[in-house]
Design a protein around this motif. Structure first.
Motif, PDB file in Angstrom:
ATOM      1  N   ARG A  65       0.833  -1.207   0.000  1.00 63.47           N
ATOM      2  CA  ARG A  65       0.000   0.000   0.000  1.00 63.47           C
ATOM      3  C   ARG A  65       0.872   1.265   0.000  1.00 63.47           C
ATOM      4  N   ILE A  66       1.965   1.222   0.720  1.00 59.07           N
ATOM      5  CA  ILE A  66       2.891   2.351   0.725  1.00 59.07           C
ATOM      6  C   ILE A  66       3.456   2.559  -0.680  1.00 59.07           C
ATOM      7  N   GLU A  67       3.829   1.470  -1.344  1.00 60.34           N
ATOM      8  CA  GLU A  67       4.361   1.570  -2.712  1.00 60.34           C
ATOM      9  C   GLU A  67       3.322   2.154  -3.664  1.00 60.34           C
ATOM     10  N   ALA A  68       2.052   1.778  -3.494  1.00 63.12           N
ATOM     11  CA  ALA A  68       0.992   2.333  -4.341  1.00 63.12           C
ATOM     12  C   ALA A  68       0.835   3.833  -4.103  1.00 63.12           C
ATOM     13  N   LEU A  69       0.933   4.257  -2.849  1.00 63.56           N
ATOM     14  CA  LEU A  69       0.838   5.683  -2.542  1.00 63.56           C
ATOM     15  C   LEU A  69       2.052   6.452  -3.064  1.00 63.56           C
ATOM     16  N   GLN A  70       3.214   5.822  -3.051  1.00 64.02           N
ATOM     17  CA  GLN A  70       4.408   6.460  -3.630  1.00 64.02           C
ATOM     18  C   GLN A  70       4.214   6.661  -5.137  1.00 64.02           C
ATOM     19  N   ARG A  72       1.403   6.882  -6.723  1.00 62.59           N
ATOM     20  CA  ARG A  72       0.342   7.886  -6.918  1.00 62.59           C
ATOM     21  C   ARG A  72       0.913   9.292  -6.782  1.00 62.59           C
ATOM     22  N   ALA A  73       1.777   9.522  -5.811  1.00 64.99           N
ATOM     23  CA  ALA A  73       2.398  10.838  -5.648  1.00 64.99           C
ATOM     24  C   ALA A  73       3.202  11.202  -6.888  1.00 64.99           C
ATOM     25  N   GLN A  74       3.921  10.239  -7.394  1.00 62.94           N
ATOM     26  CA  GLN A  74       4.726  10.493  -8.594  1.00 62.94           C
ATOM     27  C   GLN A  74       3.831  10.822  -9.787  1.00 62.94           C
ATOM     28  N   ASP A  75       2.704  10.122  -9.904  1.00 63.08           N
ATOM     29  CA  ASP A  75       1.765  10.395 -11.001  1.00 63.08           C
ATOM     30  C   ASP A  75       1.203  11.811 -10.925  1.00 63.08           C
ATOM     31  N   GLY A  79       1.379  18.091 -12.298  1.00 65.44           N
ATOM     32  CA  GLY A  79       0.061  18.530 -12.768  1.00 65.44           C
ATOM     33  C   GLY A  79      -0.037  20.042 -12.742  1.00 65.44           C
ATOM     34  N   ASP A  80      -1.108  20.573 -13.320  1.00 64.55           N
ATOM     35  CA  ASP A  80      -1.265  22.022 -13.427  1.00 64.55           C
ATOM     36  C   ASP A  80      -1.524  22.706 -12.092  1.00 64.55           C
ATOM     37  N   ASP A  81      -2.351  22.116 -11.245  1.00 61.16           N
ATOM     38  CA  ASP A  81      -2.746  22.746  -9.992  1.00 61.16           C
ATOM     39  C   ASP A  81      -2.039  22.045  -8.836  1.00 61.16           C
ATOM     40  N   SER A  82      -0.992  22.671  -8.307  1.00 57.39           N
ATOM     41  CA  SER A  82      -0.173  22.025  -7.279  1.00 57.39           C
ATOM     42  C   SER A  82      -0.947  21.788  -5.985  1.00 57.39           C
ATOM     43  N   ARG A  83      -1.836  22.693  -5.618  1.00 57.22           N
ATOM     44  CA  ARG A  83      -2.631  22.515  -4.402  1.00 57.22           C
ATOM     45  C   ARG A  83      -3.571  21.323  -4.555  1.00 57.22           C
ATOM     46  N   SER A  84      -4.247  21.251  -5.686  1.00 60.95           N
ATOM     47  CA  SER A  84      -5.168  20.129  -5.933  1.00 60.95           C
ATOM     48  C   SER A  84      -4.423  18.810  -5.959  1.00 60.95           C
ATOM     49  N   ALA A  85      -3.251  18.796  -6.552  1.00 59.49           N
ATOM     50  CA  ALA A  85      -2.459  17.563  -6.618  1.00 59.49           C
ATOM     51  C   ALA A  85      -2.073  17.102  -5.212  1.00 59.49           C
ATOM     52  N   ALA A 123       6.531   5.883   7.231  1.00 63.86           N
ATOM     53  CA  ALA A 123       6.385   7.334   7.246  1.00 63.86           C
ATOM     54  C   ALA A 123       7.461   7.992   6.390  1.00 63.86           C
ATOM     55  N   ALA A 124       8.684   7.515   6.493  1.00 63.93           N
ATOM     56  CA  ALA A 124       9.776   8.097   5.707  1.00 63.93           C
ATOM     57  C   ALA A 124       9.516   7.951   4.208  1.00 63.93           C
ATOM     58  N   ALA A 125       8.990   6.801   3.796  1.00 67.93           N
ATOM     59  CA  ALA A 125       8.694   6.574   2.377  1.00 67.93           C
ATOM     60  C   ALA A 125       7.613   7.529   1.889  1.00 67.93           C
ATOM     61  N   LEU A 126       6.579   7.734   2.696  1.00 65.99           N
ATOM     62  CA  LEU A 126       5.510   8.654   2.286  1.00 65.99           C
ATOM     63  C   LEU A 126       5.961  10.106   2.360  1.00 65.99           C
ATOM     64  N   GLU A 127       6.783  10.436   3.343  1.00 66.53           N
ATOM     65  CA  GLU A 127       7.311  11.798   3.403  1.00 66.53           C
ATOM     66  C   GLU A 127       8.122  12.098   2.149  1.00 66.53           C
ATOM     67  N   GLU A 128       8.968  11.159   1.770  1.00 69.98           N
ATOM     68  CA  GLU A 128       9.784  11.345   0.565  1.00 69.98           C
ATOM     69  C   GLU A 128       8.915  11.452  -0.684  1.00 69.98           C
ATOM     70  N   ALA A 129       7.871  10.635  -0.762  1.00 71.25           N
ATOM     71  CA  ALA A 129       6.985  10.659  -1.930  1.00 71.25           C
ATOM     72  C   ALA A 129       6.188  11.954  -2.003  1.00 71.25           C
ATOM     73  N   GLY A 130       5.726  12.444  -0.844  1.00 73.81           N
ATOM     74  CA  GLY A 130       4.871  13.629  -0.831  1.00 73.81           C
ATOM     75  C   GLY A 130       5.618  14.949  -0.851  1.00 73.81           C
ATOM     76  N   ASP A 131       6.890  14.944  -0.482  1.00 77.21           N
ATOM     77  CA  ASP A 131       7.652  16.189  -0.428  1.00 77.21           C
ATOM     78  C   ASP A 131       7.641  16.981  -1.736  1.00 77.21           C
ATOM     79  N   PRO A 132       7.823  16.349  -2.904  1.00 75.16           N
ATOM     80  CA  PRO A 132       7.775  17.153  -4.139  1.00 75.16           C
ATOM     81  C   PRO A 132       6.419  17.838  -4.349  1.00 75.16           C
ATOM     82  N   LEU A 133       5.334  17.162  -3.980  1.00 73.32           N
ATOM     83  CA  LEU A 133       4.008  17.776  -4.098  1.00 73.32           C
ATOM     84  C   LEU A 133       3.882  18.959  -3.150  1.00 73.32           C
TER      85      LEU A 133
END
Length: 188
Positions: A65-70, A72-75, A79-85, A123-133
């Motif tokens: 599930r963590i890998e799927a969320l990672q 998804r963050a990359q996908d 996108g055009d709207d950074s807040r929505s993403a 948590a570290a994996a999701l933090e890393e995935a979400g940081d660019p967003l």
């Protein structure tokens, strides 16, 4: 699990993990390690050898599930709207955590400060995935510069853990997440 393990150790690991997934789905993050060992047909020492802490077991159970969320963050990055993403991804994290018992607990840090040695790989994996967003939303002025991904994941964990016993945990968690994003003030 290292590939160098003996075949019986690999089978034990797989059996323990399968049983743990079922037990955590049924009983949450506090599922009995002794029950997991009993159902898997191994001793509790074997469970602890493969998973020295409850957090390690929760991380292994939550890995897919963590890998799927990672992914998804990359996908959503670019996108055009950074807040929505960012909000869409955080909403996905809420939905995953609310629908998968044990995942929120896997993201929670034990104790007042994160353990610098053991850390929290989920948590570290999701933090890393979400940081660019998050950083993109900050750069666009859509999110305050003082917000961290750790803050956002902590809010999600709190919301999910607070609603896990509600009649419809996913709906309750989604509602509270929406309230968190909107704030308490009426929209003008």
């Amino acid at each position: 699990m290292p590939d160098r393990q003996r075949a019986d150790a690999r089978r034990n690991y797989a059996r323990i993990l399968a049983v743990a997934e079922d037990e955590i789905a049924a009983h949450g993050a506090d599922a009995s390690l002794e029950q997991i060992a009993r159902v898997a047909g191994v001793g509790s020492a074997t469970v602890r050898r493969h998973f020295p802490t409850r957090q390690a077991l929760l991380a292994a159970v939550s890995r897919k599930r963590i890998e799927a969320l990672q992914a998804r963050a990359q996908d959503l990055t670019g996108g055009d709207d950074s807040r929505s993403a960012l909000l869409e991804w955080l909403g996905d994290v809420v939905a995953y955590c609310a629908s998968t018992r044990g995942l929120a607990a896997a993201l929670a840090y034990d104790g007042p400060e994160p353990d610098p040695v053991q850390g929290n790989s989920c948590a570290a994996a999701l933090e890393e995935a979400g940081d660019p967003l998050l950083h993109r939303a900050m750069r666009d002025g859509a999110v305050a510069g003082s917000v961290t991904m750790t803050d956002l994941l902590t809010l999600i964990v709190g919301i999910v853990l607070a609603t896990e016993r509600h009649p419809d945990p996913a709906a309750s968690a989604d509602r509270l997440f929406g309230l968190t994003v909107a704030g308490l003030s009426p929209q003008r």
